[in-house]
Design a protein around this motif. Sequence first.
Motif, mmCIF file in Angstrom:
data_model
loop_
_atom_site.group_PDB
_atom_site.id
_atom_site.type_symbol
_atom_site.label_atom_id
_atom_site.label_comp_id
_atom_site.label_asym_id
_atom_site.label_seq_id
_atom_site.Cartn_x
_atom_site.Cartn_y
_atom_site.Cartn_z
ATOM 1 N N TRP A 1 0.853 -1.202 0.000
ATOM 2 C CA TRP A 1 0.000 0.000 0.000
ATOM 3 C C TRP A 1 0.879 1.240 0.000
ATOM 4 O O TRP A 1 0.664 2.179 -0.756
ATOM 5 N N VAL A 2 1.920 1.221 0.895
ATOM 6 C CA VAL A 2 2.752 2.413 1.052
ATOM 7 C C VAL A 2 3.656 2.595 -0.161
ATOM 8 O O VAL A 2 3.926 3.716 -0.591
ATOM 9 N N LEU A 3 4.110 1.496 -0.728
ATOM 10 C CA LEU A 3 5.007 1.591 -1.892
ATOM 11 C C LEU A 3 4.224 1.939 -3.160
ATOM 12 O O LEU A 3 4.799 1.999 -4.246
ATOM 13 N N ASN A 4 2.914 2.126 -3.024
ATOM 14 C CA ASN A 4 2.088 2.509 -4.172
ATOM 15 C C ASN A 4 2.005 1.386 -5.203
ATOM 16 O O ASN A 4 1.887 1.615 -6.390
ATOM 17 N N LYS A 5 2.137 0.168 -4.732
ATOM 18 C CA LYS A 5 2.158 -0.939 -5.676
ATOM 19 C C LYS A 5 0.954 -1.850 -5.547
ATOM 20 O O LYS A 5 0.819 -2.803 -6.304
ATOM 21 N N ILE B 1 5.507 10.847 10.084
ATOM 22 C CA ILE B 1 5.171 10.483 8.706
ATOM 23 C C ILE B 1 3.661 10.357 8.617
ATOM 24 O O ILE B 1 3.035 9.741 9.482
ATOM 25 N N THR B 2 3.099 10.985 7.598
ATOM 26 C CA THR B 2 1.685 10.763 7.338
ATOM 27 C C THR B 2 1.576 10.030 6.005
ATOM 28 O O THR B 2 2.191 10.436 5.020
ATOM 29 N N VAL B 3 0.812 8.951 6.042
ATOM 30 C CA VAL B 3 0.613 8.201 4.808
ATOM 31 C C VAL B 3 -0.844 8.361 4.401
ATOM 32 O O VAL B 3 -1.739 8.070 5.190
ATOM 33 N N GLU B 4 -1.049 8.888 3.207
ATOM 34 C CA GLU B 4 -2.424 9.070 2.733
ATOM 35 C C GLU B 4 -2.697 8.069 1.625
ATOM 36 O O GLU B 4 -2.067 8.122 0.572
ATOM 37 N N ILE B 5 -3.615 7.184 1.890
ATOM 38 C CA ILE B 5 -3.918 6.150 0.889
ATOM 39 C C ILE B 5 -5.325 6.376 0.367
ATOM 40 O O ILE B 5 -6.269 6.549 1.140
ATOM 41 N N ARG B 6 -5.431 6.420 -0.933
ATOM 42 C CA ARG B 6 -6.749 6.480 -1.550
ATOM 43 C C ARG B 6 -6.954 5.189 -2.304
ATOM 44 O O ARG B 6 -6.182 4.858 -3.201
ATOM 45 N N ILE C 1 3.226 9.894 0.626
ATOM 46 C CA ILE C 1 3.977 9.877 1.887
ATOM 47 C C ILE C 1 4.340 11.318 2.228
ATOM 48 O O ILE C 1 4.985 12.001 1.429
ATOM 49 N N ILE C 2 3.904 11.785 3.370
ATOM 50 C CA ILE C 2 4.195 13.169 3.749
ATOM 51 C C ILE C 2 5.059 13.169 5.019
ATOM 52 O O ILE C 2 4.565 12.904 6.114
ATOM 53 N N PRO C 3 6.333 13.433 4.885
ATOM 54 C CA PRO C 3 7.198 13.501 6.059
ATOM 55 C C PRO C 3 7.065 14.882 6.716
ATOM 56 O O PRO C 3 6.764 15.869 6.033
#
Lengths: 357, 531
Positions: A208-212, A251-256, A240-242
């Motif tokens: 999810w975080v790696l955008n894959k 770190i904020t991770v925004e997943i859509r 990924i917003i550091p």
Amino acid sequence: METLAFVTTIGIDKAEEPGKVELTLQTVDTTKISPPGSGGGGGDDKPVLNLKKTGNTVFEAIRKFNYESSRRPFFPHSQALIYGEEIAREGVGKYIDFFERDPEIRRNIYVLVAKGEASKILEGQPPLEYTVGVSINRVLDKYSTTSQIIPITLHDFLGRLLSKTTAPVAPIVLVNKEKNITLAGTAVFKEDKMIGELTPRETRGLLWVLNKAKGGIITLELPNPNEKISIEVINSQCKIIPEIKDNKLKITVEIREEGNLGEQNTPEDFSNEKSWDSLNKLTAGVIRSEVLAAFKKAQEFNADIFGFGEAFHRKYPAVWREIEDDWDNYFPFLELTVKVESTIRESGLAIKSAMPK
Amino acid sequence: MFSFLAKKLKFLQLLKKNLSQDQEEQNKSPQLTANLKTNLQMIKNILGNSDDIIIRPFVLGTKDQQEAALIMIDGLIDKASVHDFIIKPLMLESRSLNDNDSLADSIEELTETLVCIAEVKKVKTLDELVNDCLKGDTALLVNGHPGALIINTRGWKSRGIEQPQTEVSVRGPREGFTETLRVNTALIRRKIRDPDLTFETMTIGKRSKTDVTIVYLKGVVRPGLVEEIKKRLKKINTDLILESGYIEQFIEDAPFSPFSTIGNTERPDTVAAKIMEGRAAILVDGTPMVLTVPLLFIESFQTMEDYYSRPYYASVVRLLRMLSFFISIMAPATYVALTTFHQELLPTPLALSMASAREGVPFPAFLEAFLLGLAFEILREAGIRLPQAVGTAISIVGALVIGEAAVSAGLVSAPLIIVVAITAISSFAVIPQSDASAFIRFILFLLASTLGIFGISVGLLGILIHLATLKSFGVPYLAPFAPLKPADLKDTLIRFPLWLMITRPSSITKKDPQREKWGLMPRPQDDNNKG
């Protein structure tokens, strides 16, 4: 062409003699492939040949194949590079240089870690394909049907290995008693040494975080444990917003995520806005928990598999110079916020479940 | 060593001298005298005792009974017209004339009164007389008059107008040129009824005395082109011209190039279209193949049918022809390069299946491809020259032996059969360049089997450079690509609609550039706007 042995899979293990490496090559035995139309042929024998050699270095072992094989091992068609677990835990750095240097190796072959010995994997019987390499290659190519295995090419692996902060990962391949080959979980490396594993669930957290994570099935847990709903992921985007605040790294991770309702074994009718929204929330919750689980493991191993360090590097290049060498002391205390926005688009060809209430 | 060379040189000089002497002799042709007997004797001396020469002495049916004679060659003349329109009026109908004096003060008067044939001229020298007779004309000599009348009575058995064998079309005219020059000029004239259409004839070949005609459209033809053609044609000093190929080899720009710089065709419509684009055509008596100059490389990929059918498919087919040209020169080379040097360039499954197909083949790939290519060329040559019935047998044997037996015997691999077959088919898709492509294919093949893909690239670059240096009668061979003429691109890779082909190709001619009006796109009026 007739002087070549086409290598499809490369297995690397620790040799019995200390300090030596054992190389297993799976080559295609072209004499056994019967040309189509010539009739007959086949049998149960798969046209593959495993060759084994030990040497002080990988290159030395490879050249030793020429003692017995009339054909030169030819690497450009190899599909997978498999490290045995033992050698992976000891460090793959020594045994990857050849593959980086030699022009016959493609940068897009997949790197994997075997549960146990790599040579055992090569003896496995892949279903539907005759070489282990091709089978693994195709399985990894369509990883996004589940998003629970991570495809790592030699190029990706080397990139992570060369990075000061990002930790290498590789999918784990194992063979069961029926000699079937499966991929499950992810090996996590600290520098060049394998230090632990991620479960398939945690692997998807990483993806999810790696955008894959561009596909896969999310099974929602409802209050009633017998009721289950599967959501098919069709797309996802991650940001990924550091942030550095009060001398703390955040770190904020925004997943859509976008998905479709794929299956429900409950009679409930979701075709109204309210319950549809509840599905969205449940999906978001699952994604969140997957990401957090992966992050927790990573902090445990103190291995930055997400590449958060690089994110800080990009945003705060000046501060990064001070942090960089000390990243191992920062990463375990990194604060992570996960924001998930899930949108379920369609419910397939049905609106309501056919199940009687 | 040097003395040997010196001798050779002397010999050459002698040859030159001989030639110039010949020319001098030709210029000094004896004049015809007023005495019929002397004249006939001279003619007999020249023409010898050949059976087909007819010398018909007779007496003009006038009061003074002038002696006269007709000279003609059997088989070349139309006997009926000689009988009805020459002999009959001269011998019989002349009696009804009420003339007291000798009938003719000069023999030209005969044309006015008695010879009922359109084309008549007067000659004064013996050579002219003999030459014209050998073309099928009839010569009339009258005692007491110097000179002779040459009456056109040409008529011989010739092939009718048939569908061209080499350039068949599905849509379009079915007529093709024949072996008779006059028929061919008529075929062109019927396509272009323009007074500016000009035919200029000259005779080439010391002994064959073949008529060669240059055709062009005055006011459109590339400036200087006709003069250049004439200059080159005049230089030809040989004794025999049998076919337009003889002419082509004497006047082409690049005699050592594998590429032809002169086009040839059997179709009157092709010639007419090329003339309208500012080119000139060279017709040679005795062959249906007409030469067209200048020739551009792109013309090899154009056919008349491209313009007869609608532009979409025509363009696709044109691209297909280019593709097949590349396949036909590169396929065997690529096969050899990939199997011997660059096995990594093949997709894995293909590499494995090709490797397994080559298993047990006793020859290296390049020898395998060479032998099979050789077999194909032999098969093709045998198939073309043999009578049709036997040709079929040959192709069956060839197909069975090469296609089936060679593979099952393990002498060649199946993929190679496919490669050779596709090469053969492709080379037939671009007939005008099939000679060149066979040669280039072999060169690239040799380069590929020694240097791999690097060799192929070197070879292709070399060919490109060579093509760029070629010129055909002053026009760069690669025009309109190099030098680039954007307006001319309308008829290259893609064939534009006819209503967009406004201008003539500027790389050929800039005279009378606009051949059609702007805005010819058909726009049928909307039904609603009617009335």
